[in-house]
Design a protein around this motif. Structure first.
Motif, PDB file in Angstrom:
ATOM      1  N   SER A 977       0.820  -1.205   0.000  1.00  0.00           N
ATOM      2  CA  SER A 977       0.000   0.000   0.000  1.00  0.00           C
ATOM      3  C   SER A 977       0.857   1.259   0.000  1.00  0.00           C
ATOM      4  O   SER A 977       0.350   2.350  -0.150  1.00  0.00           O
ATOM      5  CB  SER A 977      -0.909   0.014   1.227  1.00  0.00           C
ATOM      6  N   SER A 978       2.148   1.108   0.208  1.00  0.00           N
ATOM      7  CA  SER A 978       3.004   2.284   0.285  1.00  0.00           C
ATOM      8  C   SER A 978       3.687   2.594  -1.036  1.00  0.00           C
ATOM      9  O   SER A 978       4.102   3.716  -1.265  1.00  0.00           O
ATOM     10  CB  SER A 978       4.073   2.078   1.360  1.00  0.00           C
ATOM     11  N   ASP A 982       2.991   0.288  -7.300  1.00  0.00           N
ATOM     12  CA  ASP A 982       2.438  -1.046  -7.096  1.00  0.00           C
ATOM     13  C   ASP A 982       3.389  -2.173  -7.478  1.00  0.00           C
ATOM     14  O   ASP A 982       2.977  -3.189  -8.019  1.00  0.00           O
ATOM     15  CB  ASP A 982       1.115  -1.202  -7.853  1.00  0.00           C
ATOM     16  N   ASN A 991      -4.144  -6.237  -5.254  1.00  0.00           N
ATOM     17  CA  ASN A 991      -4.959  -5.080  -5.619  1.00  0.00           C
ATOM     18  C   ASN A 991      -6.157  -5.520  -6.453  1.00  0.00           C
ATOM     19  O   ASN A 991      -7.278  -5.076  -6.220  1.00  0.00           O
ATOM     20  CB  ASN A 991      -4.130  -4.082  -6.424  1.00  0.00           C
TER      21      ASN A 991
ATOM     22  N   ASN B  47      -4.594   0.690   0.699  1.00  0.00           N
ATOM     23  CA  ASN B  47      -4.109   1.696  -0.230  1.00  0.00           C
ATOM     24  C   ASN B  47      -5.198   2.763  -0.358  1.00  0.00           C
ATOM     25  O   ASN B  47      -6.372   2.407  -0.515  1.00  0.00           O
ATOM     26  CB  ASN B  47      -3.844   1.015  -1.573  1.00  0.00           C
ATOM     27  N   LYS B  84      -0.897   7.681   6.528  1.00  0.00           N
ATOM     28  CA  LYS B  84      -1.626   7.770   5.259  1.00  0.00           C
ATOM     29  C   LYS B  84      -3.033   8.309   5.505  1.00  0.00           C
ATOM     30  O   LYS B  84      -3.533   9.120   4.738  1.00  0.00           O
ATOM     31  CB  LYS B  84      -1.739   6.386   4.613  1.00  0.00           C
TER      32      LYS B  84
END
Lengths: 1002, 148, 317
Positions: A977-978, A982, A991, B47, B84
């Motif tokens: 996620s960072s 990707d 994802n 995300n 985040k």
């Protein structure tokens, strides 16, 4: 030994947290385990707790993965409702006879649907909730019980007692009820026995002044624990039992049935009550939204464990009142609540109203356990705790018998878990030749390669009896599932988890060539492993599986909205199918394990760890920065039990030096570390490179150098260790001295060191007793804040008082004043009890100097393991993984973890070795599954993933691109996620898969 | 149904909030049926794109919940996640997404009651916002190729 | 000689000596553009090339954009903002520090073409500048503009006009300006959600999704940009306003804590969108929460790669 038959199996008696840990460590080290539990299910006392101190972790949350692991372990045979009848033979080859009592339920058939219990007419007190609510005669012990199978209480069942009723048999959809079930005797062979029978909470019925017997608003702490529990009688709502109103004022009375030799005859301290009372007080305050006034009445607050003192401070800051006092009596009030009559430290007699009084009752050994000890020929102390020695803390008096948990003395969960691992190591120290001779291996067919095949999803919608089907329209969900893309087959099933459903699932996978499976049923947290195993048995990669939790997250919480619940079940199934269609088989890889340990630190902990490993057949290298081994123990005179440390240490050193499995590297430290679990490569300061599979950090700690009380200015002011050295040397000045002042908490429990050094009170009291015994005329004063002689050490405290040692408390704001006039010392302090200033003129002032950490930050960085703010190494989990680090293959023992007395150091060292053995014993380790991987074509090498990986599992390769070390990755997905492009993806949670789920949700 | 029934996509970490939802089930603590839960190993796996995707597809609200700071099963996943969230939360609020549509919380696996209360509260707030007509795609292409 | 000419002279001299001395294989700088009001990127590889290097107030592009993945030794002509980007590139392993020579130019601000067009809408054929004014000529006209009236807005609040970590400065330091106080954003935040959403939607309504902003940004060096992803497709290919909004939001998030407010994105935008508005919201947050400004030290850790156990986040319930 060699000529004899050695059995590679061990019996563990008791299925509480200690027994479970021992069983798992044994089974994972290559021994077959018979786990004997006398009740319906494992879990023990911990399963009854709401939260655990000092982290306030939810007890059930942290224990249930262990329950499941024990329940599912192929090498743990669970014998519930079983009593031990006899153990014959000797270490290496015992014959055990047990009686398996009837459950009256065919465990292979019961699906735990709960239909039986609903209609059972017989209501009984529910022991799990401390009799605060009811259960039926046919029941499960608690919702998350393992094995999750019902049982009939034969003494209460109407059919079994009167021959009438039979309702459950009529209702059981699985035909699992068997009224004809009989007790049977079973015999099996084991090489050793680990006893973990646990405790029972002290029943405060003997104290008539406390009115537990007849006043509703006087309850025990375990009862209160159940009130706090979300699964308790009030679902966590704090009430005044007499009228169910919200209480405004609560009192906790400490030491009920502990430190008490009159009515209760329990002279020992129960070790855990101060902490659990503080915990319950804090949680109660939290549950009441802050509108609750809590007072704790105590003699000494004993918050001696890791992070306990901070917890105590936190409680004070949260407004919990602590009153040092003695309780006179409790009087009920007519409108509910009670008047508490107590006498404060200063002698003031006070009456105060409380809505609820909680009795912090101690831990006692049950009568059954007492009988068991007797029948097995085990020595016990006055209080029926099993006898052990400081240097062999888990070995019992009869060879081949070992113990863990409260059986050897009252203790908390982490200490029990530590001992459990230690017992696993000790119990197998003579069984090594039989390792892996009786263990089974799961054989699964080679998975069919489904790569490239279009998804053929099979969907199974579970009724869960009526748990789901009474709310959700299951047939409608099935029809809907059939309409979803890639779904090849969809059906409903009464109990997806039952044996026959599993078999049917295998058959359907084969018949329809299904290559993705979705089960809409209960929680993946509890049932995913079961279904994954079934997939594997059907020849499918176990990761081609997804679950929709239409019970816990749907039918159980939307019972009033069947239409919405059905829609939700359809959406959830669609989400699962969408994700499943994108799943790919995940590979698990195998890496080699170097069967050697690196032990850092050559003190008592390190030496014991290495010796324990050696007995298990593993080599180790001990790195010691000093020129000699032994560490702090070189300076200690005797143990609290009076054993000579010098004798023990010289024997220990000899054993280490003569052990061909152990290599010593003196005057060395680790200067560089490469690798990871199974394959570490550490470079020592001398240039030597050690290859090892695991690392045990046992770097110890130091005695604080006081800058108070004239230390360093007057040579008659000494620390405890310095005084021990004088005693060891038979110092003539000490022998001639007449007056001794001991000052406790020097450098401990201070702002900059907010922890208790744990050993000093016992050390002081023990030294005082020894001095008094030698010279009854000696005048000895102990200046203290709280005396913390926990567990059976309390006897020493009593002995000291009986011998005339004078204990005077001081407040931290008014510390003793030490001054000198020439060589003569003078100690002055205010006695808070009498209010008088006292002056003593000691020959020696002995400072109980704190234990301070070695602040091994550099070492921590090299092995990628953390230290806490006090510099103690920080374990993976404070309750259940007290010797493990979060980083695989890394373990710790001894004072590097936290101050502790020698018996606990030895136990922890054995525990660390046991945990290490579970890694070292496997020549190959499986890694992979749900871990991250990097698509290097997308990787810019920016290093974000590396920075955010909590396990240091990502590095940049020589091309500057990120790579994941599968052996270290735990699958959190932080990297995925960072990364802005990707490049990392988390297998199983890609994802694409998660997007498909989101899209299907809407 | 006359009253507006929102659709809320929830992202829960496996170890804490998902467990709390499980326990809420065991304890039969009812709450509005408007959530669709995406289970993540850790909030660190979340995300920001996932949240955008949910809104784009017409979610009326998004709820993200994980372990309390310090309780992360993966040591520090939620600490990184929190940074985040701080950015995303500020950004979305600043550009005019009604803050009632986006909820972040920490709920441990034992806090079934907190879970229930939070679930109710989330729905109440999302209901107050009304349907999401302004922060979503005008036309959805719901065919699979876009996701596969 | 004007200050600009002096800087140009110094850049050329230093560029030559770096190339001749082997300290650089290439000097990345600006030359006069082929259209007015534009300085074009220029790669000088020989001492002769260096004579084409110039310094002007039209050097809006950020040349750090050319660093990632380059193998030669680069001397980079850099404004304060560009230099900070170059430092960031080094921290993010995009270019090795030991190969980089930052030829820092103390910068007095760059001209905003859109502001010029607003003041002089007629076609412009030539532009000439002195230190404080610009002379524009076109068919039948000539206009003088005061430079300070047409500087880019990021240049008006630049706190690091003199490069902070340059290997060498080609001119005397210029004083810092009062830093962006985000007062316009604060005012905007005081408005209702609806008004804010309308503001931001309007802001990007002309966006063509040409990604020129991304291409001009030195932070956007990803091998695969999320806008081009297909599995899953993060972003629809249409110009649906929500897709466009998502693009800008995610672009902003990706730059958070890394953006040095160089304005290259806005310069590159063919439809004059203030795309940095999203970045500014985040810059403000980064600064307020973590007192962090990127590119001020070689060993800085970007705010999303670290954490504090007590990071304040009251909105998390």
């Amino acid at each position: 030994m060699a000529s004899k038959n050695i059995v590679g199996a061990v019996m563990v008696a008791g299925g509480g947290v200690a027994g479970m840990q021992a069983a798992l460590d044994l089974a994972n080290a290559g021994y077959y385990v018979y786990m004997v539990e006398k009740s319906l299910a494992i879990g023990g006392r911990m399963a009854q707790l709401d939260k655990t101190f000092p982290t306030n972790d939810c007890s059930m949350c942290i224990i249930s993965p262990k329950l499941v692991e024990v329940g599912r372990h192929i090498n743990v045979e669970l014998l519930t409702l079983t009593d031990i009848l006899s153990v014959e033979g000797e270490e290496g080859d015992f014959t055990v006879t047990v009686r398996k009592n009837p459950r009256y339920i065919d465990m292979s058939k019961c699906i735990a649907c709960g239909e039986c219990t609903k209609k059972c007419p017989r209501k009984l007190n529910n022991e799990y909730n401390e009799n605060l609510d009811t259960r039926k005669a046919i029941y499960v012990q608690y919702a998350q019980a393992v094995p999750l199978k019902y049982g009939i209480d034969a003494k209460e069942c109407i059919y079994l007692t009167k021959g009438k009723c039979g309702t459950c048999k009529k209702l059981c959809p699985a035909d699992a009820i068997n009224y004809e079930d009989k007790a049977e005797e079973i015999t099996f062979h084991v090489g050793s026995v680990v006893l973990a029978p646990g405790f029972t909470p002290f029943k405060p019925t003997v104290f008539d002044t406390l009115r537990y017997n007849d006043v509703k608003d006087v309850i025990t702490a375990l009862e209160f624990e159940r009130y706090l529990g979300a699964t308790g009688p009030t679902m966590g709502h704090v009430i005044r039992p007499s009228d169910h109103q919200d209480p405004k004022k609560m009192a906790f009375l400490q030491c009920v049935g502990s430190r008490e030799v009159n009515r209760a005859a329990n002279g020992y301290c129960s070790s855990v009550c101060c902490m659990y009372a503080i915990k319950e007080a804090l949680i109660a305050k939290e549950h009441s939204g802050g509108n609750l006034d809590v007072t704790l009445f105590y003699m000494d607050i004993r918050t001696f464990g890791k992070d306990f003192e901070k917890y105590y401070e936190k409680a004070k800051a949260a407004g919990i009142k602590f009153v040092r006092s003695r309780i006179h009596s409790v009087q009920p009030e007519s409108g509910g609540g009670v008047k508490l009559h107590y006498v404060t430290d200063g002698g003031v007699s006070t009456l105060e109203f409380f809505d609820v009084v909680v009795l912090s009752h101690g831990l006692v050994i049950t009568g059954e356990t007492k009988e068991l000890s007797k029948s097995l020929g085990l020595e016990t102390d006055n209080y029926n705790f099993a006898k052990t020695s400081t240097f062999a803390p888990v070995a019992l008096s009869r060879p081949g018998f070992y113990a863990c948990g409260v059986f050897t003395g009252p203790k908390d969960i982490p200490s029990s878990v530590m001992e459990a691992s230690a017992a696993a190591a000790a119990a197998t120290s003579k069984l090594t030749p039989a390792r892996s001779t009786l263990t089974k291996v799961i054989k699964v067919p080679r998975p069919v390669d489904v790569t490239g095949e279009p998804p053929r999803v099979g969907v199974f919608i579970c009724h869960c009896g009526i748990n789901i089907a009474s709310v959700v329209d299951v047939p409608k969900v099935v029809e809907f599932a059939k309409s979803l893309p890639f779904v090849e087959y969809a059906t409903n099933t009464m109990f997806a988890c039952s044996q026959d459903s599993q078999e049917k699932l295998i058959a359907l996978i084969k018949e329809y060539k299904l290559n993705r499976i979705v089960v809409s049923a209960c929680s993946p947290r509890t049932h995913e492993p079961l279904f994954q195993e079934t997939l594997a048995a059907a020849g499918l990669n176990k990761y081609l599986y997804e679950m929709a939790n239409i019970r816990n997250h749907d039918s159980w919480v939307h019972a009033g909205h069947p239409a919405e619940a059905t829609q939700k079940a359809m959406d959830m199934t669609e989400m699962a199918v969408a994700k499943a269609a994108l799943l790919v088989p995940l590979k698990e890889n195998v890496i080699d394990v170097d069967p050697t340990a690196l032990v850092i630190g050559g003190g008592i902990a390190g030496l014991n760890a290495a010796l324990t490993l050696s007995r298990q057949g593993f080599k180790s290298v001990i790195v010691e920065k000093d020129s000699k081994i032994g560490g702090n123990a070189n300076r200690i005179f005797t143990t609290a039990k009076g054993e000579s440390v010098a004798d023990y240490l010289s024997d220990l050193k000899t054993r280490v030096q003569n052990d061909s499995n152990i290599t010593l590297a003196l005057n060395s430290h680790v200067s560089k570390v490469d690798g990871y679990v199974g394959n570490f490569e550490s470079t020592l300061s001398g240039g030597q490179i050690v290859k090892h599979g695991v690392t045990i950090i046992a770097t110890g700690a130091k005695e604080y150098k006081p800058n108070e009380y004239l230390y360093g200015e007057n040579r008659r002011v000494v620390t405890q260790l310095e005084f021990d050295e004088l005693l060891k040397a038979d110092d003539q000045a000490v022998a001639a001295a007449k007056t001794f002042v001991f000052i406790q908490c020097v450098g401990s429990r201070e702002k900059e060191r907010m922890y208790c050094s744990k050993v000093c009170c016992t050390h002081t009291v023990h030294t005082a007793v020894e001095l008094k015994k030698k010279n009854p005329e000696a005048r000895i004063f102990v200046l203290y804040r709280d005396i913390r002689t926990y567990a059976q050490k309390e006897d020493l405290y009593k002995e000291a008082r009986d011998l005339g040692v004078i204990f005077i408390r001081y407040e931290p704001e008014r510390k003793p004043q030490v001054s000198q006039n020439g060589k003569n010392l003078s100690v002055k302090l205010l006695d808070p009890v009498s209010g008088h200033h006292l002056v003593m003129e000691p020959d020696y002032t002995i400072l109980a100097a704190a234990i301070v950490s070695g602040q091994e930050h550099e070492l921590g960085m090299m092995y990628k393991v953390p230290l806490d703010e006090d510099g103690w190494f920080f374990e993976a989990h404070q309750k259940l993984r007290p010797v493990d680090f979060a980083t695989d293959g890394m373990f710790m023992a001894g004072l590097a973890h936290y101050p502790k007395p020698m018996e606990e150091v030895v136990a922890q060292a054995q525990a660390a070795a046991a945990r290490a053995v579970t890694v070292l014993t496997q020549p190959k380790m499986t890694v992979g599954g749900i871990v991250a991987e990097i698509d290097q074509n997308r990787c810019s090498g920016c290093g974000v993933c590396k920075s955010v990986c909590p396990y240091s599992a990502i590095d940049l390769d020589d091309k500057g691109k990120a790579v994941v070390n599968e052996a270290m990755c735990k699958g959190c997905g932080n990297c995925a996620s960072s990364c802005r492009s990707d490049a990392p993806s988390l297998r199983g949670f890609t994802n694409a898969g998660l997007f498909a789920q989101i899209d299907a949700a809407l | 149904m006359s009253e507006f029934e929102p659709k809320v996509v929830a992202f829960f970490c496996n170890w804490c909030t998902y467990g709390a939802a499980d326990l809420a089930g065991v304890s039969r603590l009812d709450y509005p049926p408007n959530f669709r839960v995406v289970r993540l190993p850790c909030t660190g796996r979340l995300n920001p794109k996932f949240i955008m995707e949910a809104f784009k597809r017409g979610a009326d609200g998004v709820w993200v919940s994980g372990c309390h700071p310090g309780d992360c099963h993966y040591i520090a996943g939620n600490y990184y996640a929190r940074r985040k969230f701080i950015l995303l939360h500020t950004l979305l609020e600043s550009i005019g997404v009604d803050p009632n549509r986006l909820r972040f919380s920490w709920i441990s696996s034992a806090e079934a009651n907190k879970f229930q209360a939070m679930a109710r509260d989330v729905i109440e707030h999302v209901k107050a916002c009304g349907p999401n007509l302004t922060f979503r795609k005008a036309e959805l292409q719901l065919d699979l190729p876009e996701v596969a | 000689m004007s200050n600009l000419d002096t800087l140009t002279q110094k850049i050329r001299e230093k560029a030559k000596s770096l190339l001749e001395g082997g300290q650089a294989d290439v000097v990345i700088g600006y030359r006069t553009g082929t259209v007015p009001l534009m300085a074009a990127p220029f790669f000088a590889r020989t001492p002769q090339d260096c004579d084409q290097l110039v310094w002007s107030s039209f050097a809006r592009l950020n040349l750090a954009n050319y660093l990632p993945g380059r193998t030669e030794k680069v001397a980079l002509v850099a404004k304060g903002c560009d230099a900070r980007n170059a430092v960031g590139q080094v921290a993010e392993n995009q270019y090795p520090k030991d190969k980089l020579f930052i030829l820092g130019v103390p910068c007095s601000g760059q001209v905003d073409a859109a502001k010029v067009a607003a003041k002089e809408p007629r076609p412009i054929q030539t532009s000439e500048e002195t230190d404080d004014s610009i002379k524009l000529t076109g068919p039948g006209y000539s206009t003088d503009l005061k430079k300070e009236d047409v500087l880019r807005r990021n240049c008006l609040t630049c706190a690091h006009r003199t490069p902070t970590l340059a290997n060498e400065l080609v001119g005397p330091e210029v004083p810092s300006l009062p830093t962006d106080d985000f007062s316009d954003l604060t005012a905007l935040l005081a408005k209702s959600s609806e008004e804010r959403l309308t503001y931001f939607k309007d802001l990007i309504k002309d966006c063509l999704r040409c990604y020129a902003c991304r291409n001009a940004c030195p932070l956007c060096y990803c091998p695969v940009c999320f806008v081009d992803e297909t599995r899953p497709q993060w972003l629809g290919k249409s110009t649906d306003p929500m897709d466009t909004m998502t693009f800008h939001l995610l672009r902003g998030l990706h730059c958070a804590g890394r953006c040095t407010a160089c304005g290259a994105c806005e310069t590159a935008c063919p439809v004059n969108i203030k795309v940095r508005e999203f970045n500014r919201v985040l810059d403000k947050t980064v600064k307020e929460n973590w007192s962090y400004e990127p590119g001020l030290a070689w060993d800085q850790k970007p705010p999303l790669t670290v954490y504090q156990p007590n990071d304040p986040a009251d909105f998390i319930k």
